[in-house]
Design a protein around this motif. Sequence first.
Motif, PDB file in Angstrom:
ATOM      1  N   GLU A  42       0.856  -1.197   0.001  1.00 41.79           N
ATOM      2  CA  GLU A  42       0.067  -0.064   0.021  1.00 41.79           C
ATOM      3  C   GLU A  42       0.787   1.271   0.070  1.00 41.79           C
ATOM      4  O   GLU A  42       1.401   1.237   1.082  1.00 41.79           O
ATOM      5  N   ALA A  43       0.762   2.091  -1.211  1.00 39.91           N
ATOM      6  CA  ALA A  43       1.626   3.383  -1.276  1.00 39.91           C
ATOM      7  C   ALA A  43       0.520   4.457  -0.879  1.00 39.91           C
ATOM      8  O   ALA A  43      -0.463   4.333  -1.511  1.00 39.91           O
ATOM      9  N   ASP A  44       1.147   5.568  -0.268  1.00 39.94           N
ATOM     10  CA  ASP A  44       0.377   6.531   0.102  1.00 39.94           C
ATOM     11  C   ASP A  44       1.468   8.037  -0.308  1.00 39.94           C
ATOM     12  O   ASP A  44       2.516   7.816   0.089  1.00 39.94           O
ATOM     13  N   LYS A  45       0.762   8.868  -0.664  1.00 38.97           N
ATOM     14  CA  LYS A  45       1.299  10.257  -0.978  1.00 38.97           C
ATOM     15  C   LYS A  45       2.219  10.692   0.173  1.00 38.97           C
ATOM     16  O   LYS A  45       3.029  11.313   0.157  1.00 38.97           O
ATOM     17  N   ALA A  46       1.227  10.511   1.225  1.00 37.28           N
ATOM     18  CA  ALA A  46       1.732  11.119   2.616  1.00 37.28           C
ATOM     19  C   ALA A  46       2.262  12.392   2.666  1.00 37.28           C
ATOM     20  O   ALA A  46       1.599  13.443   2.217  1.00 37.28           O
ATOM     21  N   ALA A  47       3.478  12.874   2.995  1.00 35.60           N
ATOM     22  CA  ALA A  47       3.925  14.109   3.071  1.00 35.60           C
ATOM     23  C   ALA A  47       4.392  14.666   1.797  1.00 35.60           C
ATOM     24  O   ALA A  47       4.957  15.897   1.732  1.00 35.60           O
ATOM     25  N   GLY A  48       4.568  13.724   0.748  1.00 36.47           N
ATOM     26  CA  GLY A  48       5.032  14.062  -0.378  1.00 36.47           C
ATOM     27  C   GLY A  48       4.131  15.189  -1.203  1.00 36.47           C
ATOM     28  O   GLY A  48       2.914  15.339  -0.962  1.00 36.47           O
ATOM     29  N   THR A  49       4.651  15.466  -2.436  1.00 39.66           N
ATOM     30  CA  THR A  49       3.911  16.234  -3.205  1.00 39.66           C
ATOM     31  C   THR A  49       3.546  15.482  -4.484  1.00 39.66           C
ATOM     32  O   THR A  49       2.476  15.879  -5.274  1.00 39.66           O
ATOM     33  N   THR A  50       4.095  14.301  -4.892  1.00 40.72           N
ATOM     34  CA  THR A  50       3.718  13.384  -6.042  1.00 40.72           C
ATOM     35  C   THR A  50       2.904  12.089  -5.764  1.00 40.72           C
ATOM     36  O   THR A  50       3.635  11.577  -4.600  1.00 40.72           O
ATOM     37  N   VAL A  51       2.156  11.770  -6.294  1.00 41.00           N
ATOM     38  CA  VAL A  51       1.173  10.640  -5.877  1.00 41.00           C
ATOM     39  C   VAL A  51       2.056   9.251  -6.462  1.00 41.00           C
ATOM     40  O   VAL A  51       2.567   9.281  -7.773  1.00 41.00           O
ATOM     41  N   PRO A  52       2.537   8.319  -5.486  1.00 42.21           N
ATOM     42  CA  PRO A  52       2.983   7.260  -5.843  1.00 42.21           C
ATOM     43  C   PRO A  52       2.259   6.274  -6.871  1.00 42.21           C
ATOM     44  O   PRO A  52       0.854   6.506  -6.816  1.00 42.21           O
ATOM     45  N   THR A  53       2.557   5.721  -7.971  1.00 43.84           N
ATOM     46  CA  THR A  53       1.821   5.111  -9.036  1.00 43.84           C
ATOM     47  C   THR A  53       2.559   3.848  -9.568  1.00 43.84           C
ATOM     48  O   THR A  53       3.633   3.610  -9.317  1.00 43.84           O
ATOM     49  N   GLN A  54       1.721   3.188 -10.582  1.00 46.12           N
ATOM     50  CA  GLN A  54       2.500   2.093 -11.378  1.00 46.12           C
ATOM     51  C   GLN A  54       2.602   2.641 -12.922  1.00 46.12           C
ATOM     52  O   GLN A  54       1.441   3.269 -13.402  1.00 46.12           O
ATOM     53  N   ASN A  55       3.792   2.648 -13.303  1.00 46.96           N
ATOM     54  CA  ASN A  55       4.060   3.262 -14.738  1.00 46.96           C
ATOM     55  C   ASN A  55       3.294   2.565 -15.686  1.00 46.96           C
ATOM     56  O   ASN A  55       3.035   1.377 -15.684  1.00 46.96           O
ATOM     57  N   THR A  56       2.312   3.400 -16.480  1.00 49.14           N
ATOM     58  CA  THR A  56       1.491   2.747 -17.580  1.00 49.14           C
ATOM     59  C   THR A  56       2.413   1.845 -18.636  1.00 49.14           C
ATOM     60  O   THR A  56       1.834   0.908 -19.349  1.00 49.14           O
ATOM     61  N   THR A  57       3.926   2.349 -18.816  1.00 52.01           N
ATOM     62  CA  THR A  57       4.286   1.724 -19.938  1.00 52.01           C
ATOM     63  C   THR A  57       5.301   0.735 -19.233  1.00 52.01           C
ATOM     64  O   THR A  57       5.308  -0.571 -19.659  1.00 52.01           O
ATOM     65  N   SER A  58       6.305   1.166 -18.289  1.00 48.27           N
ATOM     66  CA  SER A  58       7.299   0.031 -17.917  1.00 48.27           C
ATOM     67  C   SER A  58       6.812  -0.958 -16.657  1.00 48.27           C
ATOM     68  O   SER A  58       7.098  -1.850 -16.438  1.00 48.27           O
ATOM     69  N   LYS A  59       5.355  -0.439 -16.281  1.00 40.76           N
ATOM     70  CA  LYS A  59       4.725  -1.071 -14.981  1.00 40.76           C
ATOM     71  C   LYS A  59       5.462  -1.464 -13.709  1.00 40.76           C
ATOM     72  O   LYS A  59       5.247  -1.982 -13.142  1.00 40.76           O
ATOM     73  N   ASP A  60       6.673  -0.527 -13.578  1.00 41.86           N
ATOM     74  CA  ASP A  60       7.403  -0.580 -12.496  1.00 41.86           C
ATOM     75  C   ASP A  60       6.462   0.229 -11.440  1.00 41.86           C
ATOM     76  O   ASP A  60       5.650   1.333 -11.703  1.00 41.86           O
ATOM     77  N   LEU A  61       6.790  -0.072 -10.130  1.00 39.86           N
ATOM     78  CA  LEU A  61       5.825   0.866  -9.172  1.00 39.86           C
ATOM     79  C   LEU A  61       6.852   2.025  -8.831  1.00 39.86           C
ATOM     80  O   LEU A  61       8.291   1.831  -8.488  1.00 39.86           O
ATOM     81  N   ARG A  62       6.146   3.191  -8.821  1.00 32.81           N
ATOM     82  CA  ARG A  62       7.082   4.349  -8.659  1.00 32.81           C
ATOM     83  C   ARG A  62       6.670   5.369  -7.458  1.00 32.81           C
ATOM     84  O   ARG A  62       5.434   5.388  -7.272  1.00 32.81           O
ATOM     85  N   HIS A  63       7.793   5.491  -6.668  1.00 34.76           N
ATOM     86  CA  HIS A  63       7.541   6.231  -5.173  1.00 34.76           C
ATOM     87  C   HIS A  63       8.321   7.357  -5.256  1.00 34.76           C
ATOM     88  O   HIS A  63       9.520   7.270  -5.565  1.00 34.76           O
ATOM     89  N   TYR A  64       7.808   8.449  -4.868  1.00 30.43           N
ATOM     90  CA  TYR A  64       8.544   9.746  -4.854  1.00 30.43           C
ATOM     91  C   TYR A  64       8.977  10.202  -3.432  1.00 30.43           C
ATOM     92  O   TYR A  64       8.463   9.739  -2.344  1.00 30.43           O
ATOM     93  N   ALA A  65       9.708  11.228  -3.437  1.00 31.92           N
ATOM     94  CA  ALA A  65      10.163  11.700  -2.199  1.00 31.92           C
ATOM     95  C   ALA A  65       8.962  11.919  -1.107  1.00 31.92           C
ATOM     96  O   ALA A  65       7.867  12.543  -1.422  1.00 31.92           O
ATOM     97  N   LYS A  66       9.135  11.423   0.125  1.00 32.08           N
ATOM     98  CA  LYS A  66       7.997  11.692   1.432  1.00 32.08           C
ATOM     99  C   LYS A  66       6.866  10.576   1.055  1.00 32.08           C
ATOM    100  O   LYS A  66       6.149  10.564   2.060  1.00 32.08           O
ATOM    101  N   ASN A  67       6.786   9.846   0.110  1.00 30.58           N
ATOM    102  CA  ASN A  67       5.823   8.764  -0.083  1.00 30.58           C
ATOM    103  C   ASN A  67       6.168   7.835   1.059  1.00 30.58           C
ATOM    104  O   ASN A  67       7.221   7.450   1.533  1.00 30.58           O
ATOM    105  N   THR A  68       5.069   6.811   1.304  1.00 31.73           N
ATOM    106  CA  THR A  68       5.317   5.608   2.179  1.00 31.73           C
ATOM    107  C   THR A  68       4.891   4.590   1.476  1.00 31.73           C
ATOM    108  O   THR A  68       4.053   4.625   0.557  1.00 31.73           O
ATOM    109  N   LEU A  69       5.604   3.475   1.677  1.00 34.04           N
ATOM    110  CA  LEU A  69       5.220   2.111   1.105  1.00 34.04           C
ATOM    111  C   LEU A  69       4.993   1.249   2.172  1.00 34.04           C
ATOM    112  O   LEU A  69       6.000   0.788   3.054  1.00 34.04           O
ATOM    113  N   THR A  70       3.779   0.757   2.556  1.00 35.05           N
ATOM    114  CA  THR A  70       3.802  -0.375   3.696  1.00 35.05           C
ATOM    115  C   THR A  70       3.398  -1.681   3.252  1.00 35.05           C
ATOM    116  O   THR A  70       2.631  -2.002   2.375  1.00 35.05           O
TER     117      THR A  70
END
Length: 438
Positions: A42-70
């Motif tokens: 479970e990934a959450d934007k948390a205190a970050g400014t960009t929402v974590p997601t799954q890339n539509t092309t490469s399908k990798d899971l992307r997490h950005y500064a200050k996001n959380t992954l549980t």
Amino acid sequence: MAVVAMVANFSFAQTTIDFTKQAAKLKDKVGYTLTAEGYTFEADKAAGTTVPTQNTTSKDLRHYAKNTLTISGPAMKEIVFTMSVAGKKQWGDVTPSEGQVTVDTENGITTWTNTNGSTTVTFTVGTDNTYGSNKSKKAAQFDLASVTITGDAAGKTKQPANLAFSETTIDHEVGTEFTAPTFTKETTAAVTFVSDNEAVATVNAEGVIALGGEEGKAVITASSEENDTYSAGNATCTVYVWHYNVYKKAAAVESGKKYMIVAQRDGNTYYAIPAKESYNYGYLSTFNVEGTVDELKIKSSYDDSFAFETLDDGFSIKDCYGRYLYMDTKHNSFQFDKEKSEAWTVEADENGTFSITNNGKFIQFGSGTYTSFGAYDKLQENAVLPMLFVLNDNESGINGVTNDNTVKNGARYNLAGQRVNNSYKGIVIENGKKFVVK
């Protein structure tokens, strides 16, 4: 794709999950949830400014500064994260809620360990690109192609607790019927329930969720201890409670009011959203809805409005982050500053648009093929002037949250005349009025 193997002479159970073969469930402006081989990510934007997601092309899971992954599931002693191609370029540190992390840049992996084992661990992405190859990018990312999880000894593996709410996310509009999700379990251990915000939602000893009376977000957590047969377990249900803010087409500007900056072109209605909070300048991106409408309905959990206040012979314009918008002499993108307010002249045209000008540049939508707002000293090719939709306080106000089963809204219909429920998105008609539900 997931692979389960026995390693170290059958001493540990090891599971490898290839994220590029999985499909994450995206949550609007929040993050994503993915479940595979008994583990939940479970990934959450948390205190970050960009929402974590799954890339539509490469399908990798992307997490950005200050996001959380549980990550939660059967007891975990080691997690090996394999960075994706993108992840190796902007590779940041992660801080775990428990255990330790090591980084192997040569092999492109980050490894977490906890000799005591954990059924849930949360990783918080750092702010800096510490290990990435693209040093021109400063912000951290934590982008994953796969993960390998090592758990308890195979001969001692216990059954999963399988705690679950029938819905992991509840999106509730104030004034409509609230139906609580059901809770199920397989463990024989006692289950405890807790809400992190009882003003928004409560939960009783049986796992029945009820509204608390206020708007906002509440996370309901169910947890059970390990026993002789079952592993420890947990499950969450996130409750969002909101009302619709109604914005109507304005013919003039009043100081102290909130407005959506809107444009209509090619049969669509576009509205501006504030730039990321960390930005000092930029164009205003947009969302769009089909049709040319005179009213927009936006969830109260999203503040995409701009406040206009009298300043000198015009108005200051301020976004939801408290930043004033103004123009400099060199750029067509907006400048953002919490301290520097400058006056914009606002002149209404007979066709419902406005000429909004600062430092000789006036706001326009859609220069060329773009679908964003900027400001220019001349009218650009294919561009249109903006409209302003004012927040209607009378229709946006609420009288509190109710748990009864009476639907407060009138019947809604789509443009084909078919009755639709409150989850329908698009242009709807209610009580003879046409508006857009986002």
